[in-house]
Structures are given as C-alpha cells and as structure tokens.
Write a protein that holds these residues in place. Sequence first.
Motif, short mmCIF file in Angstrom:
data_model
loop_
_atom_site.label_atom_id
_atom_site.label_comp_id
_atom_site.label_asym_id
_atom_site.label_seq_id
_atom_site.Cartn_x
_atom_site.Cartn_y
_atom_site.Cartn_z
N TYR A 57 -3.74 -2.69 8.72
CA TYR A 57 -2.54 -2.17 8.26
C TYR A 57 -2.03 -2.84 6.70
O TYR A 57 -1.00 -2.14 5.96
N SER A 58 -2.45 -4.08 6.79
CA SER A 58 -2.08 -4.87 5.44
C SER A 58 -2.58 -4.52 4.13
O SER A 58 -2.39 -4.73 3.16
N ASP A 59 -3.74 -3.96 4.27
CA ASP A 59 -4.63 -3.37 3.37
C ASP A 59 -4.13 -2.04 2.76
O ASP A 59 -3.92 -1.15 3.65
N GLU A 60 -3.36 -2.32 1.36
CA GLU A 60 -2.69 -1.08 1.00
C GLU A 60 -3.73 0.21 1.02
O GLU A 60 -3.03 1.28 1.20
N GLU A 61 -4.79 0.20 0.38
CA GLU A 61 -5.51 1.47 0.08
C GLU A 61 -5.65 2.11 1.52
O GLU A 61 -5.60 3.27 1.87
N VAL B 145 7.08 2.66 -0.60
CA VAL B 145 8.29 1.73 -0.50
C VAL B 145 8.54 1.05 1.01
O VAL B 145 8.84 0.00 1.28
N CYS B 146 8.43 2.15 2.25
CA CYS B 146 8.56 1.73 3.33
C CYS B 146 7.57 0.59 3.73
O CYS B 146 7.89 -0.37 4.59
N TRP B 147 6.38 0.84 3.38
CA TRP B 147 5.28 0.06 3.68
C TRP B 147 5.38 -1.34 3.04
O TRP B 147 5.51 -2.41 3.62
N GLU B 148 5.80 -1.65 1.93
CA GLU B 148 6.10 -2.53 1.11
C GLU B 148 7.41 -3.46 1.60
O GLU B 148 7.36 -4.60 1.57
N SER B 149 8.39 -2.48 1.64
CA SER B 149 9.58 -3.50 2.23
C SER B 149 9.78 -3.71 3.98
O SER B 149 10.35 -4.71 3.99
#
Length: 812
Positions: free
Chosen positions: A772-776, A793-797
């Motif tokens: 899940y930490s892999d952005e793509e 933004v939800c994923w990043e924050s």
Amino acid sequence: METKHEPCSPFVQRPNSLRKTCAEIVREARLSLQVQSTKRPFTPRDGQRQLFGTNSVRAHQDTRPPSAFSLHAQNFEANSRPGSGTRLSPLNHKPKIQVPCNAEDSFKVFPKSPTGPVEAKKGLAPARTRLLKPASLQSLLPSEASTDGKSNPGPEKKQLSAKQLCSPDPRGHVKPSPPKTLCKSSKNAEAERGRPTGCKAEQKTELRHGDITTCTDEEDAESLVWNNVILPLLQELESVAAGSLEGSVDRMCVLCDRLQCTLADADMLSRRCKQRSGILRTLFRLVDLHSAQLNLHIAELCLALSVSGNNLLNICKLIFQISRSESNDSLFEKNSIIDSLLLVLKNEDVSVSGEALLYCVGTLKFLSGNAAILRLLLAKNCIGVAQELIQKLCMVEDGHMTVAGHILVQLTATLRNLADHPDSRTLFVSLYVIPDLCLVLHRYCEDKDICTNISRIFSKLSSYSECCLALARTPNCYSLILDLLSKHYQKQDLVVRLLFTLGNLTARSDEHRQQLFQCNNCMPTLLQLYNNYQRRNVSLGTAFQKEAPSPREPAADALIDDVLVKLVRVLANMSNHPTVGPSLATNAACIQLLMETLELRSVEESEELLVNVAAAINNLSFYQEETSEIRNKHLIIAKLMLKLMLSSSMDAILEATRVYGNLSLHKDVREFVMQNEVHKFVVTLLDSKRAEMCFSACGVLTNLALDPPNRVRLELEGASAKLVDCLRDFGPADWQLAGQACQALWNLIGHAADKLLQTEERETLLEILIAYSDEEEALKWRQNEDEPDFHRVCWESEFLPVAQKLIKVFDS
C-alpha cells in the motif's frame, strides 16, 4: 524504539464542510460530523374528492362552499349578462365570412326551400319554431333570399349547392363556405331575430351608401350561416335528445363538437353570435339528461361562448361535479375542457367570478391526483397559470379575502400534487412560484389550510437542490417559517413539514445554517417546540407537568415522534457550522432536552429519534470549549449512550460508536467503556462490512489504546488481528479508514511490538503495508474516479506517514 515510541493523536470526529482545494482536503477528510437525513412526512390522500377534506379547518364551517349540489336546466339563464350587472353594448362585429353583393346583377337564385313546415316542438320558444324547416345538414339552404318566405327580385343565376356553402372539412366538421355573390335582406333577417330592424347604417343618414351595403351584407352572412348550418345542428341536437338516450349521447357529443367548430370557423364564438342566447338555451336543456360525457361537451361549448355571471358559476359547478368521480377522469383526457378551465383562470376577475374560480380550481385539484392528467396539466402550463392567479389573489381587496382564501386552498393543493412530478421542479424555479408562495404565506399566515398545503409543497421541493436554493434565496424565508412554527405550534402536520424543510435547507450549506441561526427567536422557537412535543409524548412526573397525560393512539405518538425527529435533525445540521456549533454546545436548555430524550425513549419504539439525537450530540461533542455543556456532562452522556450500543439497531450502534469516539478523549469515559465491557462490542464492529462502522470503531480503539492497561485487554479480544483484516479489506477503497486502522495499531504496539501479533500475522501486515505504500500500486484503483486528487491527498496524509512508522517497527 521504546523511548521514541509515542501514541498517535487522539481520535476526534469532526464536522464536514464543502471541499474546495487540495490543501483543505486533508483537514476536511478527517472531519466526520454527520448531516442528518430523514424521510419526508407522508401525506395521505383524501378518501373522497371534496373541496375541503376532513382535516381542513373549513370542514366544519357552515359558511364553506358546498362540494355536493344538484344542477338542472332551470338553474341556467339563456339571456345571461356579465356578472358586473352592466348591460351589453351593441357588438361591432365583422364576421370572417364575406358575402359580396352585386347591385346591378340583383340577387342569385337560391335552391328551393323545403315544402312543408316542421311541427313546433313542445317547449321551444315561438321565435325559434318560426325558424325550423325540415332539412338535412347537407342540403338545408333557403330557396329565397329572405327567411320569411318572400323572394327578392333579381335575374336567375347558376344555383349554389349546400355542399358549396356548408361543406364538411376533413375532420367531419361543417365549415361554412362563403357564397360568391350571395346577399339577403338585412331588414327581414333582423325582424326574424326579434331585434329592431335595420342596422346602424340605417339610423345614421350621414353614412355612405357603401357602408350600408357592407353592414347588411355582413349581417346577412351571419343569418345565412345560422339558418343553413347552426340551426340544423341545434334542431338535430333536440331531435336526438328527444329520442332514446341509449346510443344518442355519442351522437350529441359529435353534434356539439361540430357546432363549436362551425362557430369558430365563422368567427361567432365568445359573444359575437347574435343568436347566442338561442344556442345556450338549447345547450342548457341538455343538462337535464345527466350525462357526464355530454355535459363536458356542453360545458366546453358554453365556456367558448363566454358565459358569465350565474351561468359561468353553474358551468364550473357542472364540471366540478363531474370531476368528483374518478371514473370520469378518462373523459377529461379525451376532451379539451382543461384548456377552457385554464382560460377561465387566466381571464376571470376574482372580485366578480370568485366562486366560479373556486370550483374551476377545485376541478384541477381533483384531476391533478391522476398521474396521466397531471402530465397533461404540466404540458398545458398549469403551473404558469397558477402563478398568475396567485399574484391576482394576493392583491384582492379585504372584502374578497374569504373567497380568495378558499381558492388558494384549492390552488395550493393542486400545486402540491404537481410538485410530485420531476418535470415540475424546474418550472417552480423558473416561474418564481416559490417566492410567490412565500408571499401567500405572509398574507394568509393565519389560514391553517393554506399554510399546511404550502408546507407540503416546500417539503417536497426542498428535497432537491435547485428548489432548495430558490427557497433559501427568498428574502426572509427563515423568519417566515419560524413565525409560522410559533403561530401554529399545535398543528402537527404543518409543524412537521416546516421542520423537514428547515432540515433540508440546513443540510446543504453552511450559509443556510448561519442564516437560520441568526434569525430572531430561532433557538427560543425551536427549543420551545422541542419542549412542548417532548412533554406531549411522555410522562415526566410532577417536575414537568401537573397532570398525568391522557392516553393516546399509537398513531398520535408516532406523529409526535416525527416532529421531534425533524426538529433534532435541524439542530444536528446547524451544529456543523463552525460558529453555530459552539454556540449550541454551550446552550444548556438544548443539551438538557437532548439528554432527556435519550433517557426517556427506547430504541425499539423511537429508533430514528434516538439516532438523530445521538448524531446531534456527536456533532456538538466535537466542540471541546470549557463552556461546552457536552464537555461538562460527558460521563452522563456516555452512560446514556450505552442503551444504543447494546441495541439491535445498527444505525443506533453506529451513532453511539461515533459519540464514544469523541467522548473517549476523557479518561473517565475510557474507564467507563472498559468497566462496562463496551470495548468488546467495539472490537466486534471491526467485522462489519460497512466502512463507516469500521472507521468509527477504529477511532474508539485509537483512544482506548492511549491507556497502557487497556492495550492488553484489547489484544485479548483480538483487536490487532481484526485491524489487520480491516486494513486489508478496505485499504485501497478508503485511505482514511486505512490510516485510522494504522493509527489504532500504532497505539496498540506500545512498548511490546513483538507481542502484538503472531509471526505469521506480522509478516502479513508488513506485506500489506509495503504494498500500500507503493504510490503507483496504491492509487491505480482510483485513476478513473472524479476526484483523484482527493484520494491522493488522503493516501499521502492519512495513511502513508503512520504506515511508514509501522514498517520501520516491524522491520526491526
């Protein structure tokens, strides 16, 4: 690791607002105060079609207009005059049919008239019996120029046939064809009609001879159409009516249609026909046949002839009488009488024809209850006509207010039915009907029937954004609704719909919430209503009322509950505003009423009410100022929420969990939760398939895990394993939920990460977190959605920071 590990921030559910920029998405994604929704109040249909239903305040008034009456031919007046009482002036009418006359060539020779006179029918006026000649509709033409049997001299010319003069059109309607060189004696025709002989040209010697000739030619043209087309149709109508009624109704309806088309083609409708009274006399006699189908045709023709006064009233009553039976609805679909009724509404003066308008609108009210006719009314611009009539009714003088009020009851009931159709909503907005209805409410604020009908319209329309916005933009709409709530607080069906409307307004916009809250007496009015209806439904002992409540039907209790549901929804929605919410949280009377409801009601009997109360408390519990009544009474509220948590209602459990998510910021609430084993229920909720349920449960667990003693007990219930399952099931679909699950896991780790999960479970969690930490990989699920930036933004924050910390811990 032990010295650096700190628990995540406490979980607090916060209010939602409109998302505007990516920078605000982070904050707003975490805000979760709920805007409450509820069902629109049900409006039962009247069992019978009446002007005023059984629930109307007019139903028991002796002065109300009747819904049932009898009509006979004797109720009509053949020689009708306008309702104002003024005499008609001579009509300067120039028919479309032109009859050229060649003075040098004298008159053309007419076909020979029938040889035998017709027997005078019983009951016909003497003037009409002189006109009757035996002939068919296709061949009835006089053989001589005058109607009294005397021929005018002149050379014989080619004979004109009746087919040329009165030929049927492709629809079967008889349409007079103008003869080429045909003329008659005006003097004889006028004498035959019983009017003064001659015309204006004969009385004014200064007119030219050409003017006199034109006048007599036009009058002779009308006489020709009368004698050769209209009179035979009337004669056949009477003949068919005198025979057996079986099978004759359809024939008479056809004759009425042909008669109306003939008059229209000859430009002799309205009051332009000199023999109009003779036509009306014949039509009125047919009313006694009591045929609904025929009477609609008669009514349409009479309205086309511009009846007025008593005749207009009786025609409108006749149509109203027919429309009272649903079995007759199909007749209105096959007839153009609706167009005629709408013309009456557009053209008639309320001060002159008020009662006629009343029965006219009453008919439309009945018909609008039929789905097929409702679509027909929309297509015929019924809403536009109603809007014009509303404006006229709002301007009537005080002496006509009573009849105007009766009309408005029918008109608003009609609009209430029309508001059900999706196509009506844009019309209500574009035609500015909503502001006009507010004007009616302002002027007729004492009339409970009118106010109730308009409240029903608003409750329907305010469920849709464009109509809700139109109402919100109407000046003083909030203060108007509050005034009505205060004035008619005992009329439950009115109150519940006005509150539902306010709930819809405050559900959509912070601006609307603030506008309502800033109205004078907003909170006093709402809280007085709350207190009044809460006391009605339960017995609170001598502390609140002196007498024991009288027993009521369950339906009455349900209606009282419905009022409270709508009212609490308004409070919950208003509390979402960042300045209104803190003010409500400090309002001791408001919080006390909410707590009383929790204490005195059961989930089994008042589920929706308690769910709304819990939602309101959840919203208000976000504001943790020192003056907040929620903060001051947080433990009492936590105890009251227990009954919702232990109920079988999933909606009640969800709202209670949300409240615990905010109240568990307080250590004594966390202790209460653990002592009463509420944490076991919370852990079980992680198995739910509802994302919002899992999210709220994760929030409570995040706060409970702040206390080290609680972590062991939570782990014994399998909290960490369930959090991993929740992360795996909902992660890519809801990064907010995934982030909250990670925060709960982080707080549960404490100083013993190696004891949190079994080795296999730790490996599974690590794989999930890395993937899940892999952005793509994480964001590919959301590439085709409308708000990809929001999910990024939800994923990043929300998710990535705490996930990276967990990866670091478990890698070590």
